[in-house]
Design a protein around this motif. Structure first.
Motif, mmCIF file in Angstrom:
data_model
loop_
_atom_site.group_PDB
_atom_site.id
_atom_site.type_symbol
_atom_site.label_atom_id
_atom_site.label_comp_id
_atom_site.label_asym_id
_atom_site.label_seq_id
_atom_site.Cartn_x
_atom_site.Cartn_y
_atom_site.Cartn_z
ATOM 1 N N GLN A 1 -1.534 21.158 -9.952
ATOM 2 C CA GLN A 1 -1.038 21.034 -8.602
ATOM 3 C C GLN A 1 -1.887 19.992 -8.099
ATOM 4 O O GLN A 1 -2.991 19.769 -7.964
ATOM 5 C CB GLN A 1 -0.800 22.126 -7.632
ATOM 6 N N VAL A 2 -1.135 18.566 -7.907
ATOM 7 C CA VAL A 2 -1.503 17.385 -7.374
ATOM 8 C C VAL A 2 -1.817 17.641 -5.991
ATOM 9 O O VAL A 2 -1.069 17.983 -5.084
ATOM 10 C CB VAL A 2 -0.687 16.424 -7.730
ATOM 11 N N GLN A 3 -3.269 17.259 -5.621
ATOM 12 C CA GLN A 3 -3.425 17.294 -4.108
ATOM 13 C C GLN A 3 -4.686 16.030 -3.624
ATOM 14 O O GLN A 3 -5.242 15.684 -4.627
ATOM 15 C CB GLN A 3 -4.159 18.646 -3.936
ATOM 16 N N LEU A 4 -4.278 15.594 -2.615
ATOM 17 C CA LEU A 4 -4.877 14.459 -1.970
ATOM 18 C C LEU A 4 -5.251 15.122 -0.545
ATOM 19 O O LEU A 4 -4.350 15.318 0.167
ATOM 20 C CB LEU A 4 -4.361 13.116 -2.019
ATOM 21 N N TYR A 97 -3.899 7.298 5.557
ATOM 22 C CA TYR A 97 -3.528 8.151 4.252
ATOM 23 C C TYR A 97 -4.199 7.797 3.113
ATOM 24 O O TYR A 97 -4.432 6.322 2.803
ATOM 25 C CB TYR A 97 -1.966 7.681 4.063
ATOM 26 N N CYS A 98 -4.475 8.477 2.359
ATOM 27 C CA CYS A 98 -4.957 8.546 0.879
ATOM 28 C C CYS A 98 -3.898 8.461 -0.044
ATOM 29 O O CYS A 98 -2.765 9.032 0.058
ATOM 30 C CB CYS A 98 -5.767 9.399 0.484
ATOM 31 N N HIS A 99 -3.816 7.336 -1.000
ATOM 32 C CA HIS A 99 -2.881 7.212 -1.954
ATOM 33 C C HIS A 99 -3.355 7.158 -3.355
ATOM 34 O O HIS A 99 -4.164 6.273 -3.387
ATOM 35 C CB HIS A 99 -1.941 6.013 -1.422
ATOM 36 N N ALA A 100 -2.819 7.447 -4.449
ATOM 37 C CA ALA A 100 -3.135 7.314 -5.769
ATOM 38 C C ALA A 100 -1.966 6.842 -6.703
ATOM 39 O O ALA A 100 -0.681 7.296 -6.446
ATOM 40 C CB ALA A 100 -3.524 8.742 -6.256
ATOM 41 N N LYS A 101 -2.196 5.732 -7.368
ATOM 42 C CA LYS A 101 -1.192 5.103 -8.201
ATOM 43 C C LYS A 101 -1.659 5.204 -9.685
ATOM 44 O O LYS A 101 -2.933 4.657 -9.978
ATOM 45 C CB LYS A 101 -0.804 3.831 -7.658
ATOM 46 N N SER A 102 -0.969 5.861 -10.700
ATOM 47 C CA SER A 102 -1.165 5.900 -11.975
ATOM 48 C C SER A 102 -1.153 4.389 -12.524
ATOM 49 O O SER A 102 -0.477 3.447 -12.390
ATOM 50 C CB SER A 102 -0.507 6.572 -12.714
ATOM 51 N N ARG A 103 -2.338 3.998 -13.446
ATOM 52 C CA ARG A 103 -2.472 2.924 -14.299
ATOM 53 C C ARG A 103 -1.407 2.905 -15.234
ATOM 54 O O ARG A 103 -1.033 1.810 -15.763
ATOM 55 C CB ARG A 103 -3.875 2.858 -14.750
ATOM 56 N N TRP A 104 -0.782 4.129 -15.556
ATOM 57 C CA TRP A 104 -0.261 3.987 -16.952
ATOM 58 C C TRP A 104 1.540 4.375 -16.755
ATOM 59 O O TRP A 104 2.407 4.587 -17.601
ATOM 60 C CB TRP A 104 -0.463 5.414 -17.920
ATOM 61 N N TYR A 109 1.035 9.446 -5.613
ATOM 62 C CA TYR A 109 0.794 10.759 -5.013
ATOM 63 C C TYR A 109 0.277 10.255 -3.397
ATOM 64 O O TYR A 109 -0.707 9.010 -3.246
ATOM 65 C CB TYR A 109 -0.441 11.544 -5.257
ATOM 66 N N TRP A 110 0.603 10.893 -2.236
ATOM 67 C CA TRP A 110 -0.041 10.787 -0.987
ATOM 68 C C TRP A 110 -0.601 11.873 -0.476
ATOM 69 O O TRP A 110 -0.268 13.045 -0.758
ATOM 70 C CB TRP A 110 1.226 10.534 0.026
ATOM 71 N N GLY A 111 -1.525 11.573 0.391
ATOM 72 C CA GLY A 111 -2.347 12.556 1.075
ATOM 73 C C GLY A 111 -1.493 12.959 2.692
ATOM 74 O O GLY A 111 -0.740 12.072 2.589
ATOM 75 N N GLN A 112 -1.936 14.063 3.463
ATOM 76 C CA GLN A 112 -1.274 14.353 4.448
ATOM 77 C C GLN A 112 -1.625 13.542 5.562
ATOM 78 O O GLN A 112 -0.994 13.532 6.423
ATOM 79 C CB GLN A 112 -1.596 15.835 4.762
ATOM 80 N N GLY A 113 -2.466 12.626 5.362
ATOM 81 C CA GLY A 113 -3.106 11.797 6.578
ATOM 82 C C GLY A 113 -4.170 12.609 7.528
ATOM 83 O O GLY A 113 -4.156 13.753 7.722
#
Length: 120
Positions: A1-4, A97-104, A109-113
């Protein structure tokens, strides 16, 4: 489960500092570019600072309005990304907001803020 999960927001006086943290889980953190975005009331969400994945050298970039005041960093051992914010002004008031973006892949994904309010 992905979480930020972001933390560190709050109320601060103009000229003050805050450090936002974001802890990531559920994906290979080092292969993701990490960013902080913010959204002020009535405005669109905007990119604040970005740090690339380990494979892309961990380079950073930022929006001009935070130049010299905000610094993004990441700890790939702890799966965390930080935003050190100094010399805050009321114009920095927003949900961050925290944000993650795959290199590949297209995965992102986004956090809840977390709310940051700069006011005297």
């Amino acid at each position: 489960q992905v979480q930020l999960v972001e933390s560190g927001g709050g109320l601060v006086q103009p000229g003050g500092s805050l450090r936002l943290s974001c802890v990531a889980s559920g994906f290979i953190f080092s292969t993701y570019a990490m960013s902080w975005y913010r959204q002020a009331p009535g405005k669109e969400r905007e990119l604040v600072e970005h740090i690339s994945s380990v494979g892309d050298g961990g380079s950073t970039n930022y929006v001009d309005s935070v130049k010299g005041r905000f610094t993004i960093s990441r700890n790939n051992f702890r799966n965390m990304v930080y935003l050190q914010m100094n010399s805050l002004t009321p114009e920095d008031t927003a949900v961050y907001y925290c944000h993650a973006k795959s290199r590949w892949s297209v995965a992102e994904y986004w956090g809840q803020g977390t709310q940051v309010t700069v006011s005297s």
